[in-house]
Scaffold this motif. Structure first.
Motif, PDB file in Angstrom:
ATOM      1  N   THR A  11       0.768  -1.041  -0.112  1.00 31.54           N
ATOM      2  CA  THR A  11      -0.067  -0.140   0.073  1.00 31.54           C
ATOM      3  C   THR A  11       0.941   1.205   0.062  1.00 31.54           C
ATOM      4  N   GLN A  12       2.033   1.075   0.357  1.00 34.26           N
ATOM      5  CA  GLN A  12       3.101   2.336   0.359  1.00 34.26           C
ATOM      6  C   GLN A  12       4.470   1.840   0.548  1.00 34.26           C
ATOM      7  N   PRO A  13       5.483   2.637   0.035  1.00 40.58           N
ATOM      8  CA  PRO A  13       6.815   2.297   0.040  1.00 40.58           C
ATOM      9  C   PRO A  13       7.326   2.003   1.549  1.00 40.58           C
ATOM     10  N   GLN A  14       8.215   0.812   1.544  1.00 37.71           N
ATOM     11  CA  GLN A  14       8.896   0.712   2.920  1.00 37.71           C
ATOM     12  C   GLN A  14      10.189   1.419   2.751  1.00 37.71           C
ATOM     13  N   TRP A  15      10.011   2.606   3.450  1.00 41.64           N
ATOM     14  CA  TRP A  15      11.057   3.653   3.354  1.00 41.64           C
ATOM     15  C   TRP A  15      11.801   3.731   4.729  1.00 41.64           C
ATOM     16  N   ALA A  16      11.128   3.403   5.948  1.00 44.75           N
ATOM     17  CA  ALA A  16      11.626   3.394   7.258  1.00 44.75           C
ATOM     18  C   ALA A  16      12.711   2.659   7.572  1.00 44.75           C
ATOM     19  N   VAL A  22      20.581   3.532   6.321  1.00 53.06           N
ATOM     20  CA  VAL A  22      21.397   4.659   5.805  1.00 53.06           C
ATOM     21  C   VAL A  22      21.815   5.495   7.242  1.00 53.06           C
ATOM     22  N   ALA A  23      21.135   5.790   8.100  1.00 55.05           N
ATOM     23  CA  ALA A  23      21.349   6.360   9.219  1.00 55.05           C
ATOM     24  C   ALA A  23      22.592   5.800  10.006  1.00 55.05           C
ATOM     25  N   CYS A  24      22.510   4.716  10.115  1.00 59.74           N
ATOM     26  CA  CYS A  24      23.321   3.807  10.909  1.00 59.74           C
ATOM     27  C   CYS A  24      24.891   3.554  10.082  1.00 59.74           C
ATOM     28  N   VAL A  25      24.603   3.480   8.783  1.00 60.25           N
ATOM     29  CA  VAL A  25      25.730   3.490   7.998  1.00 60.25           C
ATOM     30  C   VAL A  25      26.557   4.865   7.965  1.00 60.25           C
ATOM     31  N   VAL A  26      25.685   5.807   7.682  1.00 53.99           N
ATOM     32  CA  VAL A  26      26.299   7.244   7.509  1.00 53.99           C
ATOM     33  C   VAL A  26      27.044   7.767   8.871  1.00 53.99           C
ATOM     34  N   SER A  27      26.587   7.329  10.164  1.00 57.66           N
ATOM     35  CA  SER A  27      27.009   7.504  11.460  1.00 57.66           C
ATOM     36  C   SER A  27      28.261   6.745  11.626  1.00 57.66           C
ATOM     37  N   PHE A  28      28.327   5.662  11.223  1.00 51.44           N
ATOM     38  CA  PHE A  28      29.379   4.688  11.186  1.00 51.44           C
ATOM     39  C   PHE A  28      30.659   5.183  10.587  1.00 51.44           C
ATOM     40  N   VAL A  29      30.465   5.466   9.269  1.00 50.38           N
ATOM     41  CA  VAL A  29      31.573   6.037   8.410  1.00 50.38           C
ATOM     42  C   VAL A  29      31.995   7.311   8.830  1.00 50.38           C
ATOM     43  N   THR A  30      31.027   8.073   9.407  1.00 46.65           N
ATOM     44  CA  THR A  30      31.413   9.434   9.952  1.00 46.65           C
ATOM     45  C   THR A  30      32.358   9.285  11.094  1.00 46.65           C
TER      46      THR A  30
END
Length: 227
Positions: A11-16, A22-30
């Protein structure tokens, strides 16, 4: 390990789930790009440090405005090593996608964030006075596992087992595998906080929260599917 998910119209895209990964990966790389002294300093600053959460000698209401409580949230997106990160993200994706499909993105985000915050709080209480930080989204992922088993109790997981020179593919109930996982968390919790540098009570608290959250969400899920 594979999870069988029945094909159905979305019924709607699964973006969560994607957003959380993405948030966890970006934080880890940073964090990984920072010099080691600065990285360790930020771990201590933004991780959940049990000794800094509540002071028994101070009024509780006054402490609710303490910025230290924000670290129950920020600690969810900090990971110590890439194996720590990949392990959490593996379970997040496998069990999170079907859970998000049933709950909807916003309710799924609430499950992850509230479950993770509560799990970190329980972990901090179990290690009261300890000044080492609790970091990672293990408690939040545990909440997703708990919700998954409550939403899909009859799902069977496929496992590849080494039997001598051969590999055997078998299907076992998800309830059995996750139940064994829960028992292991309970067992490891008695090994003390030094066991594997993991706070096992965060896993247990998150898992139990996920079960309760999913059971309370069933009426909303039914309304959502009918709509």
């Amino acid at each position: 390990m594979f999870v069988h998910v029945e094909t159905r119209q979305r019924t709607q895209p699964q973006w969560a789930t994607v957003l959380l990964v993405v948030a966890c990966v970006v934080s880890f790389v940073t964090f990984a790009l920072l010099p080691a002294p600065q990285r360790i300093s930020l771990w201590l600053e933004w991780g959940t440090v049990p000794a800094n959460i509540f002071d028994a000698n101070e009024p509780i209401l006054q402490q609710l405005h303490d910025p230290a409580l924000l670290r129950l949230f920020t600690a969810l997106f900090i990971h110590l090593a890439w194996l720590h990160l990949l392990g959490n993200l593996l379970f997040l994706v496998i069990f999170g996608l079907p859970a998000e499909r049933a709950l909807g993105p916003l309710r799924f985000l609430a499950l992850f964030l509230v479950g993770g915050i509560l799990a970190n709080l329980v972990g901090a209480i179990s290690l009261a006075g300890v000044r080492s930080p609790i970091i990672g989204c293990s408690g939040a992922v545990s909440a997703i596992l708990g919700a998954y088993i409550a939403l899909f109790p009859r799902t069977r997981l496929g496992l590849v087992l080494p039997l001598g020179l051969y590999l055997e593919f078998v299907r076992v109930p998800a309830f059995l595998l996750i139940g064994i996982w829960v028992l292991l968390q309970l067992l490891f919790s008695y090994a003390g906080p030094s066991y594997g540098l993991v706070v096992w009570w965060t896993h247990i608290a998150g898992f139990l929260f996920g079960i309760v959250f999913a059971l309370l969400s069933r009426p909303a899920i039914a309304r959502r599917l009918r709509g």
